[in-house]
Write an enzyme that holds these catalytic residues in place. Sequence first.
Site, mmCIF file in Angstrom:
data_model
loop_
_atom_site.group_PDB
_atom_site.id
_atom_site.type_symbol
_atom_site.label_atom_id
_atom_site.label_comp_id
_atom_site.label_asym_id
_atom_site.label_seq_id
_atom_site.Cartn_x
_atom_site.Cartn_y
_atom_site.Cartn_z
ATOM 1 N N CYS A 1 0.905 -1.326 -0.498
ATOM 2 C CA CYS A 1 0.035 0.023 0.145
ATOM 3 C C CYS A 1 0.986 1.238 0.163
ATOM 4 O O CYS A 1 1.637 1.377 0.330
ATOM 5 C CB CYS A 1 -1.145 -0.145 1.581
ATOM 6 S SG CYS A 1 -2.146 -1.240 1.687
ATOM 7 N N TYR B 1 14.077 -2.182 -2.918
ATOM 8 C CA TYR B 1 13.161 -2.203 -4.169
ATOM 9 C C TYR B 1 11.538 -1.850 -3.863
ATOM 10 O O TYR B 1 11.309 -1.161 -4.916
ATOM 11 C CB TYR B 1 13.163 -3.959 -3.849
ATOM 12 C CG TYR B 1 12.175 -3.968 -5.055
ATOM 13 C CD1 TYR B 1 12.363 -3.645 -6.344
ATOM 14 C CD2 TYR B 1 11.078 -4.507 -4.832
ATOM 15 C CE1 TYR B 1 11.252 -4.441 -7.111
ATOM 16 C CE2 TYR B 1 9.831 -4.637 -6.213
ATOM 17 C CZ TYR B 1 10.344 -4.809 -6.983
ATOM 18 O OH TYR B 1 9.201 -5.100 -7.860
ATOM 19 N N ASN C 1 -0.975 1.524 5.761
ATOM 20 C CA ASN C 1 -0.176 1.361 4.776
ATOM 21 C C ASN C 1 0.354 0.064 5.810
ATOM 22 O O ASN C 1 1.369 0.509 6.678
ATOM 23 C CB ASN C 1 0.570 1.762 4.180
ATOM 24 C CG ASN C 1 2.791 1.346 3.987
ATOM 25 O OD1 ASN C 1 3.238 1.858 3.628
ATOM 26 N ND2 ASN C 1 1.965 -0.004 3.288
ATOM 27 N N GLY C 2 0.594 -1.475 5.480
ATOM 28 C CA GLY C 2 1.450 -2.155 6.555
ATOM 29 C C GLY C 2 0.369 -3.475 7.068
ATOM 30 O O GLY C 2 -0.489 -3.757 6.117
ATOM 31 N N GLY D 1 1.422 0.158 -4.601
ATOM 32 C CA GLY D 1 -0.093 -0.416 -4.932
ATOM 33 C C GLY D 1 -0.452 -0.584 -6.290
ATOM 34 O O GLY D 1 -0.931 1.069 -6.612
#
Length: 492
Positions: free
Chosen positions: A38, A281, A141-142, A67
Amino acid sequence: MRESCNFSSKNINQDKQGSADLNLTQAEFNEDKMSEECGVFGVFNADGESSAAELSYLGLIALQHRGQESAGICSNHNGDFNLHKGMGLVESVFEEKDMESLKGEMAIGHVRYSTSGSSKLSNAQPILINSIKGDLALAHNGNLANGAELRNNLEQNGSIFHSTLDTEVIAHLVARSFEDNIVEALVQSLHQLKGAFSLVAMTEDKLIAIRDPRGFRPLSLGKVDNTYVVASESCAFDVIGAEFIRDVAPGEVIVIDQDGIKSRRYTGENGTSLCVFEYIYFARPDSNIAGQNVLLARKEMGKQLAREMDVEADIVVPVPDSGIAAALGFAEESGIPYAQGILRNRYMGRTFIQPTQEIRDLKVRLKLSPIKEIIKDKKVILIDDSIVRGTTSKQIIGRIKEAGAREVHMAISSPPVEHPCYFGLDTSRRQELIASRNTEEEIGESIGADSLHYLSQAGMLKSIKTDVELGFCTACFDGDYPVDSRYLSEEE
Ligand code: SF4
């Protein structure tokens, strides 16, 4: 309060005739990579020509790499919330009429990647709750390590869920809190959460940014004129001309309203675990996290890899785009010439064809083309940032050999990924990870490389120079998970 949804045709896996949509999104192509789940964005007090939703739209496009399966924006005009979300890329989810409906000076937005089983509209974010404490929009996010346990407890006590999102767990905890004030109810709910959460939330008159105590995922604060913005990555500030102010600190709650910014630490927990894969990345190369530019960290990892490796070669070739920065660093340090020996096709169309294994294998062929005139008769060092499942590396090496390379030595600018991630990435099954069940020699053989080299963990960590002393999560490399082991269960 208004909610609308759409379902873009772009990422549907199955059409009415039963044929597959071979839509080569970044996420699908990168199936041999860990995928971020996310990106979040928030705006307070947009008072220029653009509405908060328009700024969010631009911010989400900058965060699209985090995302690509769904996107959403919730706007707020004097306490009146409007939500629009859909499946697909940001540009396909929002049409002009949708943007016109998202009025207001505040907004939060979200882009989501998910594993295929949970790729559905009900899991798109932000989510919006309407409780007696007030309206609250949330974007996350997570991944909560104890999300399943909390959900189970809530369901036992009568809560009904509409999605499989951890974010909805947080919403239920807020609704059930004995605190009447919605901000305090949100803060109180945080004490029950374990794992990774960078959150943006919006009440009728406040924008809230929260980072979990260990700071797994990044979250930054910025400003343009009188408008405050919060984003998963600083690259989203650049696109709207906002200035980076600072990172939200691990364990910090920032509340922004007409009286300004208030910050507090909601936990006494010490020790940070910033995900090291953000530098390897996930994050965009032009983002800065904890004062370290991501591209420069990757380049330094390439330099360090060159110091640790002992292979002679004619050219250093990156796997585009993930290996470019490390390959530049490797070439600079080793003195072996950098060569763009593989071209990446950026204009993949969408084709409806049967999803046979042969077609899947052809994806790499469609996406990457070795340039024979550069590769032929050369001893190549091929650089990539990581190997997760090994499938794509094998195909790329095969293509380079077909193009006439004499030898291909694969060099990876991170250590072997041996353990699953439970903190917001899509690899929760150890058996999928090629390095969890094979030695380096076996992996090299199975991907068809003449030799295989990984960067050491110490070398990787040495390459990241943050402006404050930070602890990193390195669990997918060394299995040293920074949360209680009882929360670490592999997905079915
Ligand atoms: S396990 Fe790996 S990918 Fe997951 S948070 Fe830790 S370092 Fe990042």
